[in-house]
Design a protein around this motif. Sequence first.
Motif, PDB file in Angstrom:
ATOM      1  N   VAL B 174       0.858  -1.184   0.000  1.00 14.30           N
ATOM      2  CA  VAL B 174       0.000   0.000   0.000  1.00 14.30           C
ATOM      3  C   VAL B 174       0.894   1.234   0.000  1.00 14.30           C
ATOM      4  O   VAL B 174       1.703   1.425   0.908  1.00 14.30           O
ATOM      5  CB  VAL B 174      -0.920   0.033   1.238  1.00 14.30           C
ATOM      6  N   VAL B 175       0.751   2.051  -1.031  1.00 11.38           N
ATOM      7  CA  VAL B 175       1.510   3.306  -1.072  1.00 11.38           C
ATOM      8  C   VAL B 175       0.521   4.464  -0.986  1.00 11.38           C
ATOM      9  O   VAL B 175      -0.507   4.471  -1.664  1.00 11.38           O
ATOM     10  CB  VAL B 175       2.394   3.408  -2.336  1.00 11.38           C
ATOM     11  N   PHE B 176       0.827   5.403  -0.104  1.00  9.98           N
ATOM     12  CA  PHE B 176      -0.008   6.595   0.010  1.00  9.98           C
ATOM     13  C   PHE B 176       0.655   7.719  -0.770  1.00  9.98           C
ATOM     14  O   PHE B 176       1.779   8.116  -0.489  1.00  9.98           O
ATOM     15  CB  PHE B 176      -0.184   7.012   1.472  1.00  9.98           C
ATOM     16  N   LYS B 177      -0.070   8.230  -1.735  1.00  9.65           N
ATOM     17  CA  LYS B 177       0.464   9.283  -2.604  1.00  9.65           C
ATOM     18  C   LYS B 177      -0.286  10.590  -2.375  1.00  9.65           C
ATOM     19  O   LYS B 177      -1.509  10.593  -2.249  1.00  9.65           O
ATOM     20  CB  LYS B 177       0.308   8.844  -4.065  1.00  9.65           C
ATOM     21  N   TRP B 178       0.470  11.672  -2.264  1.00 10.37           N
ATOM     22  CA  TRP B 178      -0.197  12.971  -2.227  1.00 10.37           C
ATOM     23  C   TRP B 178       0.627  13.995  -3.000  1.00 10.37           C
ATOM     24  O   TRP B 178       1.789  13.762  -3.323  1.00 10.37           O
ATOM     25  CB  TRP B 178      -0.452  13.433  -0.793  1.00 10.37           C
ATOM     26  N   ALA B 179      -0.021  15.113  -3.299  1.00  7.00           N
ATOM     27  CA  ALA B 179       0.645  16.221  -3.984  1.00  7.00           C
ATOM     28  C   ALA B 179       0.565  17.436  -3.076  1.00  7.00           C
ATOM     29  O   ALA B 179      -0.479  17.728  -2.507  1.00  7.00           O
ATOM     30  CB  ALA B 179      -0.051  16.512  -5.309  1.00  7.00           C
ATOM     31  N   GLN B 180       1.695  18.110  -2.904  1.00  9.96           N
ATOM     32  CA  GLN B 180       1.734  19.291  -2.054  1.00  9.96           C
ATOM     33  C   GLN B 180       2.673  20.320  -2.659  1.00  9.96           C
ATOM     34  O   GLN B 180       3.407  20.028  -3.582  1.00  9.96           O
ATOM     35  CB  GLN B 180       2.216  18.919  -0.650  1.00  9.96           C
ATOM     36  N   ARG B 181       2.611  21.511  -2.092  1.00  5.93           N
ATOM     37  CA  ARG B 181       3.598  22.519  -2.425  1.00  5.93           C
ATOM     38  C   ARG B 181       4.725  22.480  -1.384  1.00  5.93           C
ATOM     39  O   ARG B 181       4.649  21.745  -0.392  1.00  5.93           O
ATOM     40  CB  ARG B 181       2.960  23.903  -2.467  1.00  5.93           C
ATOM     41  N   LEU B 182       5.713  23.303  -1.585  1.00  4.20           N
ATOM     42  CA  LEU B 182       6.872  23.336  -0.692  1.00  4.20           C
ATOM     43  C   LEU B 182       6.489  23.766   0.723  1.00  4.20           C
ATOM     44  O   LEU B 182       7.180  23.445   1.690  1.00  4.20           O
ATOM     45  CB  LEU B 182       7.914  24.300  -1.282  1.00  4.20           C
ATOM     46  N   ASP B 183       5.381  24.490   0.860  1.00  9.54           N
ATOM     47  CA  ASP B 183       4.918  24.896   2.186  1.00  9.54           C
ATOM     48  C   ASP B 183       3.963  23.869   2.797  1.00  9.54           C
ATOM     49  O   ASP B 183       3.332  24.143   3.815  1.00  9.54           O
ATOM     50  CB  ASP B 183       4.252  26.280   2.123  1.00  9.54           C
ATOM     51  N   GLY B 184       3.846  22.702   2.171  1.00  9.83           N
ATOM     52  CA  GLY B 184       2.991  21.654   2.697  1.00  9.83           C
ATOM     53  C   GLY B 184       1.531  21.790   2.303  1.00  9.83           C
ATOM     54  O   GLY B 184       0.717  20.925   2.622  1.00  9.83           O
ATOM     55  N   SER B 185       1.194  22.831   1.570  1.00  9.84           N
ATOM     56  CA  SER B 185      -0.214  23.080   1.251  1.00  9.84           C
ATOM     57  C   SER B 185      -0.713  22.197   0.114  1.00  9.84           C
ATOM     58  O   SER B 185       0.047  21.843  -0.799  1.00  9.84           O
ATOM     59  CB  SER B 185      -0.433  24.557   0.906  1.00  9.84           C
ATOM     60  N   VAL B 186      -1.995  21.856   0.191  1.00 10.56           N
ATOM     61  CA  VAL B 186      -2.590  20.954  -0.803  1.00 10.56           C
ATOM     62  C   VAL B 186      -3.800  21.576  -1.502  1.00 10.56           C
ATOM     63  O   VAL B 186      -4.325  20.985  -2.460  1.00 10.56           O
ATOM     64  CB  VAL B 186      -3.043  19.620  -0.145  1.00 10.56           C
ATOM     65  N   ASP B 187      -4.248  22.740  -1.049  1.00 13.86           N
ATOM     66  CA  ASP B 187      -5.465  23.337  -1.600  1.00 13.86           C
ATOM     67  C   ASP B 187      -5.141  24.424  -2.625  1.00 13.86           C
ATOM     68  O   ASP B 187      -3.978  24.750  -2.857  1.00 13.86           O
ATOM     69  CB  ASP B 187      -6.299  23.947  -0.475  1.00 13.86           C
ATOM     70  N   GLY B 188      -6.201  24.951  -3.250  1.00 14.85           N
ATOM     71  CA  GLY B 188      -6.033  26.113  -4.132  1.00 14.85           C
ATOM     72  C   GLY B 188      -5.666  25.747  -5.550  1.00 14.85           C
ATOM     73  O   GLY B 188      -4.768  26.335  -6.140  1.00 14.85           O
ATOM     74  N   GLY B 189      -6.351  24.749  -6.123  1.00 13.15           N
ATOM     75  CA  GLY B 189      -6.131  24.436  -7.541  1.00 13.15           C
ATOM     76  C   GLY B 189      -5.100  23.350  -7.744  1.00 13.15           C
ATOM     77  O   GLY B 189      -4.575  22.778  -6.783  1.00 13.15           O
ATOM     78  N   THR B 190      -4.814  23.067  -9.013  1.00 16.87           N
ATOM     79  CA  THR B 190      -3.887  21.995  -9.366  1.00 16.87           C
ATOM     80  C   THR B 190      -2.518  22.257  -8.748  1.00 16.87           C
ATOM     81  O   THR B 190      -1.973  23.352  -8.871  1.00 16.87           O
ATOM     82  CB  THR B 190      -3.745  21.901 -10.896  1.00 16.87           C
ATOM     83  N   VAL B 191      -1.995  21.249  -8.080  1.00 24.73           N
ATOM     84  CA  VAL B 191      -0.705  21.394  -7.409  1.00 24.73           C
ATOM     85  C   VAL B 191       0.425  20.858  -8.286  1.00 24.73           C
ATOM     86  O   VAL B 191       1.459  21.493  -8.438  1.00 24.73           O
ATOM     87  CB  VAL B 191      -0.733  20.664  -6.045  1.00 24.73           C
ATOM     88  N   SER B 192       0.200  19.677  -8.882  1.00 22.00           N
ATOM     89  CA  SER B 192       1.296  18.970  -9.560  1.00 22.00           C
ATOM     90  C   SER B 192       1.458  19.367 -11.020  1.00 22.00           C
ATOM     91  O   SER B 192       0.525  19.845 -11.659  1.00 22.00           O
ATOM     92  CB  SER B 192       1.056  17.463  -9.497  1.00 22.00           C
ATOM     93  N   SER B 193       2.642  19.094 -11.547  1.00 23.62           N
ATOM     94  CA  SER B 193       2.951  19.301 -12.957  1.00 23.62           C
ATOM     95  C   SER B 193       2.389  18.148 -13.785  1.00 23.62           C
ATOM     96  O   SER B 193       2.019  17.096 -13.263  1.00 23.62           O
ATOM     97  CB  SER B 193       4.464  19.365 -13.147  1.00 23.62           C
ATOM     98  N   ASP B 194       2.353  18.333 -15.101  1.00 21.41           N
ATOM     99  CA  ASP B 194       1.894  17.279 -16.004  1.00 21.41           C
ATOM    100  C   ASP B 194       2.733  16.010 -15.852  1.00 21.41           C
ATOM    101  O   ASP B 194       2.209  14.899 -15.893  1.00 21.41           O
ATOM    102  CB  ASP B 194       1.987  17.767 -17.462  1.00 21.41           C
ATOM    103  N   ALA B 195       4.036  16.184 -15.675  1.00 25.48           N
ATOM    104  CA  ALA B 195       4.914  15.013 -15.561  1.00 25.48           C
ATOM    105  C   ALA B 195       4.554  14.187 -14.323  1.00 25.48           C
ATOM    106  O   ALA B 195       4.525  12.953 -14.376  1.00 25.48           O
ATOM    107  CB  ALA B 195       6.376  15.461 -15.499  1.00 25.48           C
ATOM    108  N   SER B 196       4.256  14.857 -13.213  1.00 28.21           N
ATOM    109  CA  SER B 196       3.873  14.144 -11.994  1.00 28.21           C
ATOM    110  C   SER B 196       2.555  13.403 -12.211  1.00 28.21           C
ATOM    111  O   SER B 196       2.398  12.253 -11.802  1.00 28.21           O
ATOM    112  CB  SER B 196       3.724  15.120 -10.827  1.00 28.21           C
TER     113      SER B 196
END
Lengths: 333, 333
Positions: B174-196
């Motif tokens: 089981v792998v838990f995957k998340w996307a965040q910014r450098l400040d740890g934030s996850v909200d406010g629109g698309t976080v990750s790049s197309d490559a991710s």
Amino acid sequence: MQPEFAMQLALDAAWRYQGVTYPNPAVGCTVCGPRGEILAVAAHKRAGGPHAEVWALKEAYSLLSGDAAIEPLVDSAAIHDYLRRHHGGIFRDCTLYVTLEPCSHHGKTPSCALLIRELHPEKVVIAHEDPNAEAAGGAALLEAAGIVVERGLLRDAAADLLLPFVCWQKERFVVFKWAQRLDGSVDGGTVSSDASRSYVHAMRDRCDLLVIGGNTVREDRPTLDARLVGGKSPDVLIYSRSDRFDRTIPLFTVEGRRVMVSDSLADIAGYRNVLVEGGPGMFEACRELADCHLAFVAPATGGTIPFTKSDERFRLMHTAALGSDLMLWLKRE
Amino acid sequence: MQPEFAMQLALDAAWRYQGVTYPNPAVGCTVCGPRGEILAVAAHKRAGGPHAEVWALKEAYSLLSGDAAIEPLVDSAAIHDYLRRHHGGIFRDCTLYVTLEPCSHHGKTPSCALLIRELHPEKVVIAHEDPNAEAAGGAALLEAAGIVVERGLLRDAAADLLLPFVCWQKERFVVFKWAQRLDGSVDGGTVSSDASRSYVHAMRDRCDLLVIGGNTVREDRPTLDARLVGGKSPDVLIYSRSDRFDRTIPLFTVEGRRVMVSDSLADIAGYRNVLVEGGPGMFEACRELADCHLAFVAPATGGTIPFTKSDERFRLMHTAALGSDLMLWLKRE
């Protein structure tokens, strides 16, 4: 092996010494044999020491010739001399991949371009031309001697590697360094690993001014030296509106160091390699001043104060694991 | 070149395919020539395709022999066959660095250990023994044929690389995957790049169950397929106390997919390769369940909701740039 792979190895090797080669640029070099096999990968480690090309040629010569007598040599002039006397044309079918055009001038160490011309590999692939007029001309010198020169492979990546050098050649390089956790937090005790702190001490040893916020000085009572690497203590600019500090704080008693207290960052004038260490306040104060940003990220969470609350976008120039932490070189966009 | 450097190149090559080789382990291989020069570095890319050793031996053979006829071959059995018929003892002074003991059994592709025995390099350096009883025995088979076998170089790093495989061999990964910014934030629109996002789609294509929170389904109305890589759509478990969902949400209308709604993560029973995609709520719910964590970090700041507010410590298993983002493989400690 693909040329891109060989050049990427040179770039990665060079980044391992980014920030500690001042006043020289961080440079990497890969030497490949006639069929593209990788013979050596090396980086420039410190000003006054051998350039990346010299370390890589030394290693490749040792591998190709089996002559172990070169191995103890660490002085650049001595390696140059040994290679000149013993190479016997051993590099004639080799290709060098260098992140920066080999220097053509004799500075603290002999010219790399003259050495390479004499060793006469088949080809030299250069990611980025030398932006320093005094040292440039290496590529032309090699071409005039009949060595094939290719330019521009992974040039953008090489330009990132070269950014600090270009800045301090022009006037001044300012890097803003901070330590955070994966959640962006900076408070709640020591954030970084020993390896990260040693790296910062190595950068302190090479910079000529360390800038720090007044609150950090009052709260942490730091020494701001480079003891973890046995290095020198840079001058310090304390950025503070008040100049009232307890003068028994260790940083004030380091011999041979100038300490300034100022409410103006314009007082970095006259310094060429400036390291700013700070938290959220200094980050804001240095937003426009910093040429690039360096984050040490501990793979943990749990603090409450974020390193910034503002909207920022960076370009990731380089990432690597450092001890248990992550080291990120970032360019603000 | 140093043995550690050769093995590290093999590890780095393998990590580039971590999460997409199921049911096979991620494996890397470096082939060095008689003087330690690096001839080839390669990784296993997908189950059914050539193993890392086979890709690396193909590349090294092409380089050493100059025989380009092998280059178009991509089928594992065809490469095995070509190497067996044409090697002519060309590997006799070579050393292979493999992150995992070469397989001794004939599965979807022929046995690597039997191929290596026939090509008979001087030495095989193995970072980690094969934990799969069915495939193990490769090292002993090579030793019995007079090939020098060394074990355990960078074994801890190789164990990290092997972690998913060990988990799904036992029961389940089981792998838990998340996307965040450098400040740890996850909200406010698309976080990750197309490559991710493409990388996550490739992982969806290979996993057999995707777990997601009910709120994400209601708010994002996702499809949860692997369209960015033209891959299959995994079964979905929606972790939710309520089973009231708008059934026109695209994920429900994907053909051939099972969708479960459950308030119990025990319903992952029967699945062996489980990808959990989530935010703060799912992170909490999967704290003990996840065998490792995968973060895609965008080099930006500006959101307000952190991916977690709890105290966590991770070990950094691997880091790499992916497009404009950072990819971190983490093990919770």
